[in-house]
Each structure stands twice: as structure tokens, then as C-alpha cells.
Motif scaffolding. Structure first.
Motif, PDB file in Angstrom:
ATOM      1  N   UNK A 138       0.807  -1.221   0.000  1.00 55.91           N
ATOM      2  CA  UNK A 138       0.000   0.000   0.000  1.00 55.91           C
ATOM      3  C   UNK A 138       0.839   1.268   0.000  1.00 55.91           C
ATOM      4  N   UNK A 139       2.062   1.161  -0.517  1.00 58.94           N
ATOM      5  CA  UNK A 139       2.916   2.347  -0.536  1.00 58.94           C
ATOM      6  C   UNK A 139       2.366   3.377  -1.524  1.00 58.94           C
ATOM      7  N   UNK A 140       2.771   4.611  -1.366  1.00 61.11           N
ATOM      8  CA  UNK A 140       2.310   5.717  -2.180  1.00 61.11           C
ATOM      9  C   UNK A 140       3.506   6.441  -2.789  1.00 61.11           C
ATOM     10  N   UNK A 141       3.342   7.086  -3.934  1.00 57.19           N
ATOM     11  CA  UNK A 141       2.075   7.310  -4.657  1.00 57.19           C
ATOM     12  C   UNK A 141       1.620   6.083  -5.450  1.00 57.19           C
ATOM     13  N   UNK A 142       2.571   5.149  -5.776  1.00 56.25           N
ATOM     14  CA  UNK A 142       2.180   3.945  -6.518  1.00 56.25           C
ATOM     15  C   UNK A 142       2.633   2.714  -5.750  1.00 56.25           C
ATOM     16  N   UNK A 143       1.752   1.765  -5.585  1.00 51.92           N
ATOM     17  CA  UNK A 143       2.124   0.543  -4.851  1.00 51.92           C
ATOM     18  C   UNK A 143       3.048  -0.347  -5.671  1.00 51.92           C
ATOM     19  N   UNK A 144       3.633  -1.345  -4.973  1.00 55.43           N
ATOM     20  CA  UNK A 144       4.520  -2.298  -5.630  1.00 55.43           C
ATOM     21  C   UNK A 144       3.865  -3.681  -5.609  1.00 55.43           C
ATOM     22  N   UNK A 145       3.989  -4.409  -6.722  1.00 55.41           N
ATOM     23  CA  UNK A 145       3.409  -5.744  -6.818  1.00 55.41           C
ATOM     24  C   UNK A 145       4.270  -6.727  -6.032  1.00 55.41           C
ATOM     25  N   UNK A 146       3.624  -7.511  -5.166  1.00 58.14           N
ATOM     26  CA  UNK A 146       4.301  -8.566  -4.428  1.00 58.14           C
ATOM     27  C   UNK A 146       4.278  -9.858  -5.225  1.00 58.14           C
ATOM     28  N   UNK A 147       3.092 -10.260  -5.675  1.00 60.75           N
ATOM     29  CA  UNK A 147       2.958 -11.461  -6.498  1.00 60.75           C
ATOM     30  C   UNK A 147       1.736 -11.323  -7.400  1.00 60.75           C
ATOM     31  N   UNK A 148       1.926 -11.647  -8.686  1.00 59.12           N
ATOM     32  CA  UNK A 148       0.838 -11.659  -9.679  1.00 59.12           C
ATOM     33  C   UNK A 148       0.999 -12.950 -10.482  1.00 59.12           C
ATOM     34  N   UNK A 149       0.259 -14.011 -10.144  1.00 60.68           N
ATOM     35  CA  UNK A 149       0.498 -15.342 -10.725  1.00 60.68           C
ATOM     36  C   UNK A 149       0.413 -15.394 -12.250  1.00 60.68           C
ATOM     37  N   UNK A 150      -0.473 -14.618 -12.873  1.00 67.62           N
ATOM     38  CA  UNK A 150      -0.609 -14.726 -14.333  1.00 67.62           C
ATOM     39  C   UNK A 150       0.244 -13.693 -15.064  1.00 67.62           C
ATOM     40  N   UNK A 151       0.872 -12.790 -14.305  1.00 67.12           N
ATOM     41  CA  UNK A 151       1.789 -11.824 -14.914  1.00 67.12           C
ATOM     42  C   UNK A 151       3.008 -11.683 -14.008  1.00 67.12           C
ATOM     43  N   UNK A 152       3.798 -12.757 -13.879  1.00 66.15           N
ATOM     44  CA  UNK A 152       4.937 -12.760 -12.932  1.00 66.15           C
ATOM     45  C   UNK A 152       5.987 -11.709 -13.251  1.00 66.15           C
ATOM     46  N   UNK A 153       5.966 -11.196 -14.474  1.00 69.63           N
ATOM     47  CA  UNK A 153       6.941 -10.162 -14.823  1.00 69.63           C
ATOM     48  C   UNK A 153       6.690  -8.875 -14.035  1.00 69.63           C
ATOM     49  N   UNK A 154       5.531  -8.759 -13.427  1.00 69.63           N
ATOM     50  CA  UNK A 154       5.226  -7.571 -12.619  1.00 69.63           C
ATOM     51  C   UNK A 154       5.664  -7.708 -11.174  1.00 69.63           C
ATOM     52  N   UNK A 155       6.050  -8.925 -10.765  1.00 73.84           N
ATOM     53  CA  UNK A 155       6.448  -9.123  -9.372  1.00 73.84           C
ATOM     54  C   UNK A 155       7.608  -8.189  -9.027  1.00 73.84           C
ATOM     55  N   UNK A 156       7.465  -7.439  -7.894  1.00 72.32           N
ATOM     56  CA  UNK A 156       8.509  -6.529  -7.422  1.00 72.32           C
ATOM     57  C   UNK A 156       8.536  -5.209  -8.163  1.00 72.32           C
ATOM     58  N   UNK A 157       7.616  -4.994  -9.136  1.00 69.95           N
ATOM     59  CA  UNK A 157       7.615  -3.760  -9.919  1.00 69.95           C
ATOM     60  C   UNK A 157       6.672  -2.723  -9.323  1.00 69.95           C
ATOM     61  N   UNK A 158       7.053  -1.467  -9.498  1.00 75.85           N
ATOM     62  CA  UNK A 158       6.181  -0.360  -9.117  1.00 75.85           C
ATOM     63  C   UNK A 158       5.073  -0.264 -10.171  1.00 75.85           C
ATOM     64  N   UNK A 159       3.836  -0.188  -9.737  1.00 77.13           N
ATOM     65  CA  UNK A 159       2.683  -0.259 -10.642  1.00 77.13           C
ATOM     66  C   UNK A 159       2.258   1.133 -11.103  1.00 77.13           C
ATOM     67  N   UNK A 160       3.194   1.791 -11.806  1.00 78.82           N
ATOM     68  CA  UNK A 160       2.916   3.150 -12.267  1.00 78.82           C
ATOM     69  C   UNK A 160       2.744   3.247 -13.785  1.00 78.82           C
ATOM     70  N   UNK A 161       2.628   2.094 -14.433  1.00 77.94           N
ATOM     71  CA  UNK A 161       2.482   2.093 -15.895  1.00 77.94           C
ATOM     72  C   UNK A 161       1.153   2.756 -16.274  1.00 77.94           C
TER      73      UNK A 161
END
Length: 506
Positions: A138-161
């Protein structure tokens, strides 16, 4: 044939023709009016049936519309799927709590406890593999992905796309929106577009999704799971099929069926009276019975809907009756309507053989009326025609007799004067003529006979001349010519007799 007979025959012919023509015209009008009445009755009854069927189909159509609308309505999705999503979320949340307690008790390190939760989430599936979970912080301004099973390339990424900016039908980032909801109430629902899981290595495609998110405050994690709206639509379709399967009208005799819109021949989706035929494409010859032709029934349904969105299709079908028996090839009319979002054609029908029976009865009544009309016309026309002919003959005889007598008196008076002059004009010759008295009497008898006949012909000739002036009839003109010719001959004959008589006196 005598002239009088010809005239009577002509009059009888005219009256007979008039009677026959009137009768034919009357029968023709009965047939035309009867046919128009039957056609109007048939149209009216079919319009009533079509209107009733349309009303019944609209009821089922409204069920389809409502379920489809609910499949995309956020409040309905919250109500219908919220409990389901909440229940499956409890499973992961309980695992998360358990691992957190193990960490707090020192049984597991924080890193190991969190990793065990991540591994569990990666493998957790429900709803035939379409349902899964993900975790982001729940970090701000953009959260970070912990785990996304169907899109593992997003794991650990900041979700600011910026490509993520499609939440709530706006340009909002769904993860940012989720953080805000959880900060306010600890949970919430959000709709957006996301990738759908694939069992193959194909490129994932985005679909509309409705998700439930919940905050795990101890680690500042947000758990998420959701349902794709396409799945919600499929659920709505299944629900709709079962809802409509149970619907009845007309004391349980009326029902509905559904087929799809695939070409060339649509597939039957649902028919409560023929479940064995569901999910099949029916191309047997027995289905080639629509619109008084060999057109396939389901193709006819689709064609009617493609033209105007809805329509009526007439065909023949076996009609079940009491006792388990059936009436083969009974006429039936169905109203169908197209629901494009589902690719469905919903329809309902009713047998219309009762209309045919009523029409047959009306035709029988019309035939009886026609026979009665013919008999009544004959009973009325024949006596009237006979009376008219007899009256005409009487009038002709009376007129001929009066005219003949008047003409005879006139001619005889003129001849008598001539006779007296010839016979008695010279008193000195009276004695010399006495010897010829008998001969004169015979001559006078012959003369008077010709005069009498001449007078009749002349009188009749006058009548015919008058009739000729008032009529263009070929038959009367021909009779007039004959009379004139006969009159001319008689006059010549009388002149010859008179001349002979005068010669004798001389």
C-alpha cells in the motif's frame, strides 16, 4: 315462325338472360365478399396471435435484458459476487494470518513466512482456474506488486504504468484506487481491465474485471481477487436459460426456446420440452418446414431476426394432444426476437390449426348461403319472369286486336263506299248486274278477307315501325322488313282483285 311468336321468344330470351346474369352476379358477389371476409378474419386472428406471442416473448426478453444488465452493473456484481469473492478471500486471509502468527511466535522468519504465503497464492485457483489471487503493498504514490500469478513479470515492480489507468471507467490507476479504498474502509470493489489466465502459451488478452480487495494491515499488504465480466456474462446466460426454462403461460402450454445466431444453421441452446436436442445443430429434413417451403426452421428464425430484429415465422410441426397422441404437421406460428449481446434468438409459438378449422367452417357456411341464394333467386325470378311474359303477351294481343279492329273498320268503310259506287252508282245498269250477284258476293267475300288481313298487318306494321324508331335491336328491324314486304305483296294482290272486279263490272 309467326312474327308474334318471334317477339315473344325474344322477350323470353331477354328475361331469361337477365335472370341468369343476375344470379351469376349474385353468386360472384357472394364468393368475392365471402373470400374477403375469410381473408380479413384470418389476418385479424393472426395479428391477435402475433401480438399475444410478442407480449409473451417480451416477458422472457426482459429477463434476458435484466440478467445481462446485472452482469455489468457494479451494485449487482457486489451483491451477487461479493459474498463469493469475500468467502474465497477468507481462505487466503486465514493462511496469511496463520503465517503471520508463526512469524510473531518466532516459528518462522518474516521473510520465510511471507514467502510461504506468496507460494500459496501463486498456486491457489478456483472457478475452473479462472479465479486466482494477487498481492501488492500500500505504498504511495504507486504501490509495488508482491505477487501476480498470471503476470509474474510484474512481481517486485512499481505499478505506475500508464497502461494500467483504466479503473472505474476513468483514467484512474486501479492499484492506486485500491489503496485509497483500503485506507478508508479496509476493503472495497474496483472494476478495470486486466489479463485473463491462459492454459496455453498464447499472448494474454485484457478483459473487463470486477475485483474485491482487502487490507492485511500487519504487513501493509493488499490481497485481491476478482471475476472477469465475461464470466459474469456467461453466468448470466446460464442463469437466464434456467429462468426461462421454468417460465410458462397459457395454463402451462406456452413455453420458450433459445437458439444462437451462428450460420449457416443456428444451434438449439434451450428447449424445455426437448432437452435431448439442446446443444445440437438440427439439419434433418423434418426441420425443412418453414414459410411454406423447404427452408430450415432455425435458419428462418435467424432470417426473420436479421431483417427487423424480430418477426413471425409460420411452419408445420407435430402437435401433442391428450392421451399422448400427436397431430402430424399441424400449422404453427412463432414469434422470435434477437438479443445481440448474447447472440441469442428467443422464441415462442402457438398452433394455429384452430384458425384453419374456423375458416373451413366459415367456408361451409358460405356455401350453404350460396345454395340458399340460388334457390331463393330461382323461386323468385321464375314466377316473376313468367308473370311478366304472360302480361306482355296479353298486352300485345289486346293492342293488336284494338288496332286491327279500328283499322279494319276504317278500310272497310272506304271499300264499301267504292263498292256502292261501282255496284249501284248507275240505276239503269241494275238489271244487267243482277245476273252477276252471286259472283259479286263471292268476290266481296274474298275482298273483305284480304282487307281484314291487310288491316291487321298494317296495324302491326305501325307498331313495329314505332318500336324500330325507339330501339336499335337487329331482331326488330328484321321483323319490320318482313312485315313491310308482306304488306307490299298483299297490297299488290288487292289491287289485282279490285282491277279484275272493275273489269267484270265494265
Amino acid at each position: 315462325m309467326k312474327i308474334r311468336t318471334k317477339i315473344v321468344f325474344l322477350v323470353i330470351s331477354v328475361i331469361t338472360f337477365y335472370i341468369i346474369a343476375s344470379l351469376v352476379f349474385t353468386i360472384y358477389n357472394i364468393d368475392i365478399n365471402g373470400q374477403l371476409e375469410i381473408e380479413e378474419f384470418e389476418k385479424t386472428e393472426k395479428r391477435k396471435i402475433d401480438k399475444n406471442l410478442e407480449s409473451f416473448v417480451e416477458l422472457a426478453y426482459s429477463v434476458i435484458e435484466t440478467n445481462h444488465k446485472n452482469a455489468t452493473d457494479k451494485k449487482y456484481l457486489e451483491y451477487y459476487y461479493g459474498r463469493q469473492l469475500n468467502d474465497v478471500m477468507d481462505v487466503v486471509n486465514n493462511v496469511l494470518k496463520d503465517k503471520y502468527l508463526s512469524f510473531k511466535k518466532g516459528k518462522l522468519s518474516k521473510q520465510l513466512a511471507q514467502q510461504q504465503v506468496i507460494n500459496f497464492v501463486k498456486n491457489m485457483r478456483y472457478d475452473n482456474g479462472n479465479g486466482y489471487f494477487w498481492i501488492f503493498n500500500n505504498q504511495k504514490p504507486f504501490p509495488k506488486m508482491i505477487v501476480e500469478p498470471i503476470a509474474p513479470e510484474l512481481d517486485g515492480k512499481i505499478l505506475d504504468n500508464k497502461n494500467f489507468n483504466n479503473a472505474l471507467g476513468t483514467n484512474a490507476n486501479p492499484f492506486v484506487v485500491s489503496v485509497a479504498m483500503c485506507d478508508t474502509s479496509g476493503e472495497g470493489y474496483v472494476d478495470y481491465s486486466w489479463y485473463r489466465p491462459s492454459v496455453t502459451d498464447e499472448v494474454l488478452k485484457e478483459e473487463s474485471k470486477f475485483s474485491y480487495v482487502r487490507l492485511f494491515k500487519e504487513w501493509n499488504w493488499i490481497l485481491g481477487t476478482g471475476i472477469y465480466l465475461e464470466d459474469a456474462t456467461k453466468d448470466a446466460m446460464e442463469k437466464t436459460k434456467e429462468d426461462i426454462r421454468q417460465m410458462r403461460y397459457n395454463n402451462g402450454l406456452g413455453y420458450y426456446w433459445i437458439n444462437d445466431d451462428k450460420k449457416p444453421t443456428p444451434m438449439l441452446i434451450m428447449n424445455p420440452l426437448w432437452e435431448a436436442g439442446e446443444g445440437k445443430i438440427h439439419t434433418d429434413k423434418k426441420f425443412n418446414c418453414a414459410n411454406n417451403s423447404d427452408q430450415n426452421l432455425y435458419q428462418a428464425f435467424l432470417e426473420a431476426c436479421e431483417r427487423r430484429g424480430s418477426g413471425t415465422v409460420e411452419y408445420v410441426w407435430d402437435k401433442p394432444i391428450k392421451g399422448g397422441e400427436t397431430v402430424e404437421n399441424a400449422p404453427k406460428s412463432s414469434f422470435v426476437k434477437y438479443f445481440r449481446p448474447f447472440g441469442w434468438i428467443i422464441g415462442s409459438g402457438v398452433y394455429i390449426d384452430d384458425i384453419d378449422k374456423t375458416i373451413t367452417a366459415k367456408k361451409d357456411i358460405m356455401e350453404v348461403k350460396k345454395k340458399d341464394m340460388i334457390i331463393n333467386s330461382i323461386l323468385i325470378s321464375v314466377p316473376l319472369g313468367t308473370i311478366s311474359i304472360l302480361f306482355l303477351i296479353w298486352m300485345m294481343n289486346k293492342h293488336f286486336r284494338e288496332t286491327s279492329e279500328n283499322r279494319e273498320d276504317e278500310i272497310e268503310s272506304t271499300i264499301n263506299k267504292d263498292e256502292k259506287l261501282l255496284l249501284y252508282g248507275d240505276e239503269n245498269k241494275k238489271q244487267s248486274n243482277s245476273k252477276k250477284t252471286e259472283e259479286d258476293l263471292s268476290t266481296n267475300f274474298i275482298l273483305k278477307t284480304f282487307i281484314k288481313e291487310q288491316s291487321k298487318l298494317l296495324a302491326f306494321n305501325k307498331i313495329v315501325e314505332n318500336a324500330t324508331q325507339n330501339s336499335s335491336s337487329n331482331a326488330i328491324e328484321e321483323i319490320s322488313k318482313d312485315i313491310k314486304e308482306m304488306t307490299k305483296l298483299l297490297r299488290e294482290e288487292i289491287k289485282t282483285i279490285n282491277k279484275s272486279k272493275l273489269d267484270n263490272f265494265k
